[in-house]
Design a protein around this motif. Structure first.
Motif, PDB file in Angstrom:
ATOM      1  N   UNK A   1       0.805  -1.213   0.000  1.00 21.40           N
ATOM      2  CA  UNK A   1       0.000   0.000   0.000  1.00 21.40           C
ATOM      3  C   UNK A   1       0.842   1.269   0.000  1.00 21.40           C
ATOM      4  N   UNK A   2       2.109   1.150   0.472  1.00 21.20           N
ATOM      5  CA  UNK A   2       2.973   2.333   0.488  1.00 21.20           C
ATOM      6  C   UNK A   2       3.810   2.457  -0.772  1.00 21.20           C
ATOM      7  N   UNK A   3       3.719   1.452  -1.681  1.00 18.40           N
ATOM      8  CA  UNK A   3       4.487   1.443  -2.933  1.00 18.40           C
ATOM      9  C   UNK A   3       5.973   1.630  -2.669  1.00 18.40           C
ATOM     10  N   UNK A   4       6.442   1.116  -1.532  1.00 14.67           N
ATOM     11  CA  UNK A   4       7.848   1.265  -1.189  1.00 14.67           C
ATOM     12  C   UNK A   4       8.730   0.212  -1.824  1.00 14.67           C
ATOM     13  N   UNK A   5       8.150  -0.942  -2.117  1.00 14.32           N
ATOM     14  CA  UNK A   5       8.914  -2.043  -2.698  1.00 14.32           C
ATOM     15  C   UNK A   5       8.021  -2.789  -3.684  1.00 14.32           C
ATOM     16  N   UNK A   6       8.569  -3.078  -4.859  1.00 13.25           N
ATOM     17  CA  UNK A   6       7.814  -3.757  -5.906  1.00 13.25           C
ATOM     18  C   UNK A   6       8.243  -5.218  -6.022  1.00 13.25           C
ATOM     19  N   UNK A   7       7.480  -5.976  -6.797  1.00 16.85           N
ATOM     20  CA  UNK A   7       7.840  -7.365  -7.040  1.00 16.85           C
ATOM     21  C   UNK A   7       6.984  -8.360  -6.300  1.00 16.85           C
ATOM     22  N   UNK A   8       6.266  -7.904  -5.272  1.00 19.96           N
ATOM     23  CA  UNK A   8       5.360  -8.773  -4.518  1.00 19.96           C
ATOM     24  C   UNK A   8       4.292  -7.889  -3.893  1.00 19.96           C
ATOM     25  N   UNK A   9       3.251  -8.537  -3.370  1.00 24.29           N
ATOM     26  CA  UNK A   9       2.146  -7.777  -2.787  1.00 24.29           C
ATOM     27  C   UNK A   9       0.941  -7.770  -3.702  1.00 24.29           C
ATOM     28  N   UNK A  10       0.157  -6.728  -3.607  1.00 23.93           N
ATOM     29  CA  UNK A  10      -1.083  -6.627  -4.378  1.00 23.93           C
ATOM     30  C   UNK A  10      -0.813  -6.158  -5.801  1.00 23.93           C
ATOM     31  N   UNK A  11      -1.735  -6.507  -6.688  1.00 23.78           N
ATOM     32  CA  UNK A  11      -1.621  -6.133  -8.101  1.00 23.78           C
ATOM     33  C   UNK A  11      -2.379  -4.828  -8.341  1.00 23.78           C
ATOM     34  N   UNK A  12      -1.722  -3.867  -9.004  1.00 28.04           N
ATOM     35  CA  UNK A  12      -2.337  -2.565  -9.245  1.00 28.04           C
ATOM     36  C   UNK A  12      -2.481  -2.232 -10.729  1.00 28.04           C
ATOM     37  N   UNK A  13      -2.020  -3.091 -11.614  1.00 28.35           N
ATOM     38  CA  UNK A  13      -2.146  -2.854 -13.057  1.00 28.35           C
ATOM     39  C   UNK A  13      -1.915  -4.178 -13.768  1.00 28.35           C
ATOM     40  N   UNK A  14      -2.247  -4.223 -15.053  1.00 30.65           N
ATOM     41  CA  UNK A  14      -1.945  -5.397 -15.878  1.00 30.65           C
ATOM     42  C   UNK A  14      -1.300  -4.918 -17.178  1.00 30.65           C
ATOM     43  N   UNK A  15      -0.485  -5.764 -17.800  1.00 29.19           N
ATOM     44  CA  UNK A  15       0.189  -5.366 -19.043  1.00 29.19           C
ATOM     45  C   UNK A  15      -0.749  -5.382 -20.237  1.00 29.19           C
TER      46      UNK A  15
END
Length: 410
Positions: free
Chosen positions: A118-132
């Protein structure tokens, strides 16, 4: 919506009532063609397109998504637009991803950069916020006629062979390697070298903001030293720091250089201008036995947390992963989300498709380095210019990137 911007529920059905969605996007992806394909399936849905030039898009989309009347769907870049997530401006897509089965529908390496907390501090895992909505891959284009004149027989198997081929071309009086260091072309070259010289996971950790990650590695320094060595040997085009990406591409197409490191997005224009005289290969590694790896990115789409039609917007995102959409992506010169849809192809596109399929199969598609922070591109571009001009050391270049990274992540 819940407070964390996750819908309370998700449905895969699309209403039959008239619906209008607004979609904000920049100028590169095949957005209009994909929208046309989606609305043919759902003729009750109207999608109004709001196009902005790429250089202005990142700034304007932040303003529009926080306005009283935001677009329902927006093209998304995780590095430059990550602030939309903690601000609660784009929707958490976890429920729709589960309902549609997006983990199986989209390549995992393409979804990975679009996951975060939720803080967008680290990418690569967690919730999905977009798709390609389409993909890209970085590699090396070559002029077959110039290589034949230099006695170079086909793509190199190793990085050492590639350097030897650059020397052979230089001996003929032809510029070996075009470079548009005024823009992103310079750091694309460094990035392509880093991809094959470094550890893939170390690089991902740095781009995704993992705690303790660093770009001040032996591999990143070796990539930078290789670039400066090639510059001192006369392999890079003269005046590279004053050349834009399009300048370098036009010079390459006109026979001004034998090689050009750039992405598949250049293939259509180069093929039209050069015909069968242009080819493509992935940057080779030190031994030639390494799993294929290349930087690439997805042209991605996110949904406004304030849309009145979350299920219809999610249905458009789901359409992007279909075989039909993949064929549209491939015809538009982008790499399709479904690699099988590209087909074998002929000429340079066939070579790009083959290389891209190998990278996807090996899960070797890694993000571009400017995804690391919103301001990283402003360190990468002048940093590589400094290397090319000989006014900045490799250590200073990497220290500048790490300083930017730590300002953002620590």
């Amino acid at each position: 919506m819940r407070e964390d911007d996750t819908p309370d529920s998700a449905s895969t059905s699309v209403t039959g009532e008239p619906v209008t969605l607004r979609l904000a996007y920049a100028d590169d992806p095949p957005t209009k063609a994909l929208v046309d394909g989606f609305t043919r399936r759902h003729p009750n849905v109207t999608v109004e397109l709001e196009r902005t030039q790429f250089r202005d898009y990142v700034t304007t989309v932040k303003l529009s998504m926080s306005s009283d009347d935001p677009p329902d769907i927006a093209q998304y870049n995780p590095g430059a637009m990550g602030s939309l997530i903690p601000a609660g401006l784009i929707m958490n897509l976890d429920l729709h991803a589960e309902a549609y089965g997006w983990q199986e529908e989209f390549p995992s390496s393409a979804l990975e950069p679009l996951r975060t907390g939720e803080d967008a501090g680290e990418y690569g895992s967690g919730s999905l916020y977009a798709v390609p909505g389409s993909l890209s891959v970085l590699g090396v284009f070559f002029n077959t006629e110039l290589l034949e004149e230099a006695g170079v027989d086909g793509p190199p198997a190793t990085l050492e062979e590639f350097e030897q081929d650059l020397e052979r071309v230089e001996d003929t009086g032809t510029t070996p390697l075009g470079a548009g260091a005024l823009e992103v072309g310079g750091f694309h070259l460094w990035n392509a070298l880093l991809n094959v010289l470094g550890d893939q996971q170390d690089y991902r950790d740095w781009v995704y903001g993992s705690p303790g990650a660093t770009i001040e590695t032996a591999a990143a320094e070796r990539a930078a030293r290789t670039l400066t060595r090639w510059e001192r040997a006369g392999y890079l085009s003269e005046g590279a720091n004053a050349a834009s990406d399009m300048d370098a591409q036009a010079d390459f197409a006109a026979g001004g250089s034998a090689y050009l490191v750039t992405g598949n997005w250049a293939a259509a224009a180069l093929s039209e201008e050069m015909g069968q005289d242009v080819g493509f290969f992935l940057m080779p590694g030190p031994t030639g036995r390494e799993p294929p790896v290349a930087s690439g990115s997805s042209v991605s789409y996110a949904v406004s947390s304030r849309t009145g039609h979350p299920d219809v917007a999610a249905a458009f995102l789901d359409y992007l992963g279909t075989y039909e959409a993949a064929r549209i992506q491939a015809r538009s010169g982008f790499m399709p989300v479904d690699p099988a849809a590209a087909g074998a192809g002929e000429g340079v596109m066939g070579q790009i498709n083959a290389g891209f399929a190998e990278v996807i199969e090996a899960e070797g598609l890694v993000p571009f380095p400017d995804y690391a922070t919103p301001g990283m591109i402003d360190r990468l571009t002048p940093g590589v210019q400094g290397l090319v001009a000989g006014v900045r050391t490799e250590e200073e270049f990497l220290a500048s990137l790490q300083e930017e990274w730590e300002d953002e992540h620590e």
